[in-house]
Design an enzyme around this catalytic site. Structure first.
Site, mmCIF file in Angstrom:
data_model
loop_
_atom_site.group_PDB
_atom_site.id
_atom_site.type_symbol
_atom_site.label_atom_id
_atom_site.label_comp_id
_atom_site.label_asym_id
_atom_site.label_seq_id
_atom_site.Cartn_x
_atom_site.Cartn_y
_atom_site.Cartn_z
ATOM 1 N N SER A 1 109.237 75.613 41.185
ATOM 2 C CA SER A 1 107.632 76.240 41.745
ATOM 3 C C SER A 1 106.731 76.584 40.908
ATOM 4 O O SER A 1 107.104 77.336 40.313
ATOM 5 C CB SER A 1 107.966 77.063 43.028
ATOM 6 O OG SER A 1 108.407 75.925 44.370
ATOM 7 N N GLN A 2 105.458 76.597 41.185
ATOM 8 C CA GLN A 2 104.092 77.556 40.320
ATOM 9 C C GLN A 2 104.778 78.621 39.946
ATOM 10 O O GLN A 2 105.006 79.181 41.235
ATOM 11 C CB GLN A 2 103.652 76.504 40.447
ATOM 12 C CG GLN A 2 102.240 77.298 40.418
ATOM 13 C CD GLN A 2 100.679 77.011 40.235
ATOM 14 O OE1 GLN A 2 101.001 75.994 41.173
ATOM 15 N NE2 GLN A 2 99.465 77.517 40.336
#
Ligand code: SAH
Length: 217
Positions: free
Chosen positions: A67-68
């Site tokens: 994930s970012q």
């Protein structure tokens, strides 16, 4: 003391990343501090370690992503986790989100449905840093009955719904955070509080996640 590769350059990039996430609106100092401590370069797949401190999601194989960092910070802030709390994460992926929660002092129980990703987690060099982060192979829709109940539940994949099982495994006063997929291009972040009278629902910003699937592979 456990030593892991973390160069002055990577430490500097991490501080810059924390400043960027702060600018984007994350104000929870404990979350920012954890992001500032977890060596994301150790969670990247081969060929991507140079991108570790870019605020984006990156491929980790099997069609999945790490994930970012901003998204990790956002979900973590919504969870309002306290040291010692038990957190169920659905969607281990790279293990990065689990490690951020571990760095905040939570006991983390994280479930992954793709065997190849689950097995990879066992041999990662960052594992000794987070002794209270535990990984399980299975379908997270079923929760983790053997470790329940939990103070917090976090889904890190786009969820078209959530099973009552997850709410049953949540302690009263606890919350479930999930990116809710209502069929649109993006998912709205929801927080569900388990209260005496029922479930209280709060809605937040929109994000883009890989889908939550059923069963294992
Ligand atoms: N938290 C991860 C994000 C990984 S992407 C990280 O920090 O890197 C979402 C992950 O959820 C993928 O690895 C995907 O395989 C997993 N997933 C999807 N549906 C699932 C399910 N039903 N149970 C467990 N994991 C699931």
């Amino acid at each position: 003391m456990y030593y892991f590769p973390d160069s002055p350059r990577q430490q500097k990039q991490r501080r810059t990343l924390v400043a960027e996430i702060r600018r984007k609106g994350i104000a929870d100092e404990r979350v920012l501090e954890a992001i500032g401590r977890v060596p994301r370069h150790l969670f990247m797949s081969a060929g991507y370690s140079e991108d570790a401190y870019v605020d984006s999601a990156f491929p980790i194989g099997e069609g999945q992503t790490i994930s970012q960092p901003y998204t990790v910070a956002y979900q973590t802030a919504l969870l309002q986790v306290e040291p010692g709390q038990r957190v169920l994460e659905i969607g281990s992926g790279s293990g990065y989100q689990a490690a951020v929660l571990g760095a905040m002092g939570a006991a983390v129980y994280s479930v992954e449905r793709i065997a190849a990703l689950y097995h990879r987690l066992a041999t990662q060099p960052w594992r000794p840093l987070y002794p209270d982060v535990h990984f399980y192979y299975g379908d997270g829709n079923e929760g983790l009955p053997q470790e329940a109940p939990f103070d917090r539940v976090l889904i890190t994949a786009a969820a078209p719904d959530w099973s009552d099982v997850l709410l049953e495994q949540l302690l009263p006063g606890g919350c479930l955070v999930l990116p809710f997929d209502n069929g649109g291009a993006h998912q709205q972040m929801l927080r569900l509080w388990k209260e005496e009278g029922g479930v209280r629902r709060e809605a937040f910003g929109f994000f883009s996640f890989v889908p939550l699937r059923r069963g294992v592979e």
